[in-house]
Design an enzyme around this catalytic site. Structure first.
Site, mmCIF file in Angstrom:
data_model
loop_
_atom_site.group_PDB
_atom_site.id
_atom_site.type_symbol
_atom_site.label_atom_id
_atom_site.label_comp_id
_atom_site.label_asym_id
_atom_site.label_seq_id
_atom_site.Cartn_x
_atom_site.Cartn_y
_atom_site.Cartn_z
ATOM 1 N N ASN A 10 6.852 6.581 -1.145
ATOM 2 C CA ASN A 10 7.360 5.463 -0.347
ATOM 3 C C ASN A 10 8.373 4.720 -1.217
ATOM 4 O O ASN A 10 7.991 3.969 -2.110
ATOM 5 C CB ASN A 10 6.185 4.556 0.054
ATOM 6 C CG ASN A 10 6.631 3.314 0.781
ATOM 7 O OD1 ASN A 10 7.808 3.169 1.127
ATOM 8 N ND2 ASN A 10 5.695 2.404 1.016
ATOM 9 N N LYS A 12 10.255 2.367 -0.494
ATOM 10 C CA LYS A 12 10.431 0.943 -0.139
ATOM 11 C C LYS A 12 11.933 0.609 -0.149
ATOM 12 O O LYS A 12 12.745 1.466 0.202
ATOM 13 C CB LYS A 12 9.610 0.046 -1.076
ATOM 14 C CG LYS A 12 8.138 0.503 -1.115
ATOM 15 C CD LYS A 12 7.196 -0.499 -1.717
ATOM 16 C CE LYS A 12 5.785 0.089 -1.700
ATOM 17 N NZ LYS A 12 4.784 -0.851 -2.205
ATOM 18 N N HIS A 96 2.137 -0.074 7.145
ATOM 19 C CA HIS A 96 2.049 -0.362 5.707
ATOM 20 C C HIS A 96 1.675 -1.830 5.509
ATOM 21 O O HIS A 96 2.086 -2.694 6.293
ATOM 22 C CB HIS A 96 3.379 -0.054 5.018
ATOM 23 C CG HIS A 96 3.275 -0.130 3.528
ATOM 24 N ND1 HIS A 96 3.384 -1.332 2.854
ATOM 25 C CD2 HIS A 96 3.017 0.814 2.602
ATOM 26 C CE1 HIS A 96 3.210 -1.100 1.562
ATOM 27 N NE2 HIS A 96 2.992 0.188 1.380
ATOM 28 N N GLU A 98 2.769 -4.054 3.672
ATOM 29 C CA GLU A 98 3.906 -4.992 3.626
ATOM 30 C C GLU A 98 4.413 -5.293 5.039
ATOM 31 O O GLU A 98 4.877 -6.398 5.317
ATOM 32 C CB GLU A 98 5.000 -4.422 2.713
ATOM 33 C CG GLU A 98 4.582 -4.551 1.248
ATOM 34 C CD GLU A 98 5.038 -3.436 0.336
ATOM 35 O OE1 GLU A 98 6.030 -2.753 0.641
ATOM 36 O OE2 GLU A 98 4.371 -3.226 -0.708
ATOM 37 N N GLU A 166 -4.947 2.239 1.646
ATOM 38 C CA GLU A 166 -4.268 1.533 0.566
ATOM 39 C C GLU A 166 -4.865 0.132 0.430
ATOM 40 O O GLU A 166 -4.468 -0.789 1.162
ATOM 41 C CB GLU A 166 -2.773 1.407 0.879
ATOM 42 C CG GLU A 166 -2.074 2.743 1.027
ATOM 43 C CD GLU A 166 -0.587 2.590 0.773
ATOM 44 O OE1 GLU A 166 -0.092 3.208 -0.172
ATOM 45 O OE2 GLU A 166 0.077 1.835 1.502
ATOM 46 N N GLY A 172 1.194 -1.974 -5.967
ATOM 47 C CA GLY A 172 2.215 -2.560 -6.824
ATOM 48 C C GLY A 172 1.650 -3.485 -7.894
ATOM 49 O O GLY A 172 2.398 -4.200 -8.556
ATOM 50 N N SER A 212 -0.988 1.944 -6.641
ATOM 51 C CA SER A 212 -0.821 2.182 -8.079
ATOM 52 C C SER A 212 -1.277 3.579 -8.523
ATOM 53 O O SER A 212 -1.878 3.733 -9.574
ATOM 54 C CB SER A 212 -1.527 1.091 -8.891
ATOM 55 O OG SER A 212 -0.947 -0.180 -8.602
HETATM 56 P P1 PGA Z 1 2.384 1.458 -5.371
HETATM 57 O O1 PGA Z 1 2.707 1.387 -3.784
HETATM 58 O O2 PGA Z 1 2.138 2.928 -5.673
HETATM 59 O O3 PGA Z 1 3.614 0.921 -6.029
HETATM 60 O O4 PGA Z 1 1.178 0.643 -5.590
HETATM 61 C C1 PGA Z 1 1.977 2.142 -2.871
HETATM 62 C C2 PGA Z 1 2.431 1.826 -1.471
HETATM 63 O O5 PGA Z 1 2.769 0.675 -1.192
HETATM 64 O O6 PGA Z 1 2.467 2.717 -0.593
#
Ligand code: PGA
Length: 253
Positions: A10, A12, A96, A98, A166, A172, A212
């Protein structure tokens, strides 16, 4: 027998065209051969066309990070599932954290997005996961169950569906769920999926872990019996790291 792992990156809101081409160059030649993992890169909208060209002739598939539920119309700033399919997408991420927590997407919107995406032949990666305060209040199962209920229904196409668990506190942040924590929620989600789709189909559906995922923790997570690969944010922006995570998935299969 475990399912074929699926690792999706992803991106982003990262990468300009130059950085994106460089990243794809680093992926293309370095994937395990033969590749026994499904691999996708979910790029920003503006990079879909050029990245579609970059992955031509490879085993890497293209995905988007969101779509609107209407096929077309006066929706300034939005992109429809049809447009994504026409741009060469195989996958789209829906729900997601976010999108849920930063942009306020509701269960009703997400349900419509899942249906619209599948109607256009897109494979949906549907994300679920609890906030830190929800985990601390022992509400993880309740939260993920309601996220499943708000968007899934028995008439969905399960051949076009992947789940991604997730935990929001792990996205993140550098904090990863332990393999035991991930496995417990994945097993719970799979049990709930059998309520929607029957036990046999629930056994075939893939549930990615996200939050992460790094080269150093990928293998132990992917080895959990109900973890079928990962949805990777930060680490997918570095070709070497993403390749290492894909290799870990391949070894765990
Ligand atoms: P991250 O993000 O691996 O940076 O924690 C995962 C995601 O948001 O899909």
């Amino acid at each position: 027998m475990k399912r074929k792992p699926f690792v999706a990156g992803n991106w982003k809101m990262h990468n300009d065209l130059g950085a994106a081409r460089e990243l794809m160059g680093g992926l293309r030649g370095n994937l395990p051969k033969p590749l026994n993992v499904d691999v996708a890169v979910c790029t920003p909208f503006t990079l879909l066309y050029p990245m579609g060209k970059e992955i031509d002739g490879t085993d890497i598939k293209l995905g988007a990070q969101n779509c609107h539920f209407e096929p077309k119309g006066a929706f300034t700033g939005e992109i429809s599932a049809q447009m994504l399919a026409a741009a060469g997408c195989t996958y789209v991420i829906i729900g997601h954290s976010e999108r849920r927590h930063v942009f306020g997407e509701t269960g009703d919107m997400l349900r419509k997005k899942v249906v619209a995406a599948q109607e256009c032949g897109l494979h949906v990666i549907y994300c679920i996961g609890e906030l830190l305060e929800e985990r601390e209040a022992n509400r993880t199962e309740q939260v993920v169950e309601s996220q499943l209920q708000e968007a899934l229904s028995p008439d969905l196409r399960t051949d076009l569906l992947t789940l991604a668990y997730e935990p929001v506190w792990a996205i993140g942040t550098g904090k990863t769920a332990t393999p035991d924590q991930a496995q417990a929620v994945h097993a719970f989600v799979r049990a709930k999926l059998s309520g929607f789709f029957g036990q046999e189909t629930a056994q075939q559906l893939r549930i990615q872990y996200g939050g992460s995922v790094k080269p150093g923790n990928a293998k132990t997570l992917f080895e959990c019996p109900d973890v079928d690969g990962g949805l990777v944010g930060g680490a997918c922006l570095v070709a070497e790291d993403f390749v290492a995570i894909i290799s870990a998935a391949q070894e765990s299969a």
